[in-house]
Design an enzyme around this catalytic site. Structure first.
Site, PDB file in Angstrom:
ATOM      1  N   CYS A  34      30.057  46.812  41.647  1.00 31.13           N
ATOM      2  CA  CYS A  34      30.494  47.498  40.683  1.00 31.13           C
ATOM      3  C   CYS A  34      29.786  46.941  39.326  1.00 31.13           C
ATOM      4  O   CYS A  34      29.562  47.467  38.247  1.00 31.13           O
ATOM      5  CB  CYS A  34      32.044  47.384  39.939  1.00 31.13           C
ATOM      6  SG  CYS A  34      32.203  45.474  39.859  1.00 31.13           S
ATOM      7  N   ASP A  36      30.103  43.949  37.706  1.00 31.13           N
ATOM      8  CA  ASP A  36      30.714  43.145  36.751  1.00 31.13           C
ATOM      9  C   ASP A  36      30.410  41.799  36.880  1.00 31.13           C
ATOM     10  O   ASP A  36      29.956  41.217  38.014  1.00 31.13           O
ATOM     11  CB  ASP A  36      32.392  43.308  36.973  1.00 31.13           C
ATOM     12  CG  ASP A  36      32.834  44.477  36.466  1.00 31.13           C
ATOM     13  OD1 ASP A  36      32.023  45.404  35.839  1.00 31.13           O
ATOM     14  OD2 ASP A  36      33.960  44.872  36.821  1.00 31.13           O
ATOM     15  N   CYS A  59      36.588  44.605  35.096  1.00 30.76           N
ATOM     16  CA  CYS A  59      37.994  45.333  35.142  1.00 30.76           C
ATOM     17  C   CYS A  59      39.123  44.498  34.900  1.00 30.76           C
ATOM     18  O   CYS A  59      39.228  43.365  34.929  1.00 30.76           O
ATOM     19  CB  CYS A  59      38.080  46.342  36.277  1.00 30.76           C
ATOM     20  SG  CYS A  59      38.094  45.143  37.842  1.00 30.76           S
ATOM     21  N   CYS A 103      37.313  43.106  44.053  1.00 30.75           N
ATOM     22  CA  CYS A 103      37.321  42.485  42.407  1.00 30.75           C
ATOM     23  C   CYS A 103      37.936  41.086  42.822  1.00 30.75           C
ATOM     24  O   CYS A 103      37.572  40.228  41.912  1.00 30.75           O
ATOM     25  CB  CYS A 103      38.457  43.143  41.559  1.00 30.75           C
ATOM     26  SG  CYS A 103      38.040  44.796  41.298  1.00 30.75           S
TER      27      CYS A 103
HETATM   28 FE1  FES Z   1      34.252  45.424  39.045  1.00 29.86          FE
HETATM   29 FE2  FES Z   1      36.746  45.268  39.477  1.00 29.86          FE
HETATM   30  S1  FES Z   1      35.534  47.077  39.186  1.00 29.86           S
HETATM   31  S2  FES Z   1      35.411  43.365  39.320  1.00 29.86           S
END
Ligand code: FES
Length: 125
Positions: A34, A36, A59, A103
């Site tokens: 994602c 992140d 998230c 995640c």
């Molecule tokens: Fe990226 Fe959860 S969507 S860590």
């Protein structure tokens, strides 16, 4: 998709948020799924994690897993903290929705990297 109460608790009121000054070890990871990112900093005394903080751009599940991971790792020896797994982190939160399991990777990985960073700095001394 439903989050457990514990996920919501850690997301809305996270523990150990921020970045430690003069950290002994730093671990930074990105989630390829994602994009992140998370950073964990630790202070170590006599092989024990005396202080720990996280900064997460991610998230709700990433923030909750970061928060609970710092609680799990605090006051643990480095060896004990190295055994904390992604699954244990998810379990500690009362589970994560299946599409959010990835995640939980960030927090455990960032913690392990911070410990490895500390150990490699010790080796350099
Ligand atoms: Fe990226 Fe959860 S969507 S860590």
């Amino acid at each position: 998709m439903a989050y457990s109460d514990k996920v919501m608790e850690h997301f809305t009121n996270p523990s150990n948020i921020g970045e430690l000054k003069d950290a002994d070890g730093t671990g930074e990871v990105g989630n390829p799924t994602c994009g992140d990112v998370m950073k964990i900093t630790i202070k170590v005394e006599n092989d024990v994690i005396k202080d720990i903080a996280f900064k997460t751009l991610g998230c709700a599940a990433a923030i909750a897993t970061s928060s609970v991971t710092t609680e799990m790792a605090k006051d643990k020896t480095l060896d004990e903290a190295m055994t904390i797994t992604r699954d244990q982190v998810a379990e500690e939160l009362g589970g994560l929705p299946p599409q959010k399991m990835h995640c939980s990777n960030l927090a455990a990985d960032a913690l392990h990297r911070a410990i490895e960073d500390y150990r490699s700095k010790q080796g350099d001394k």
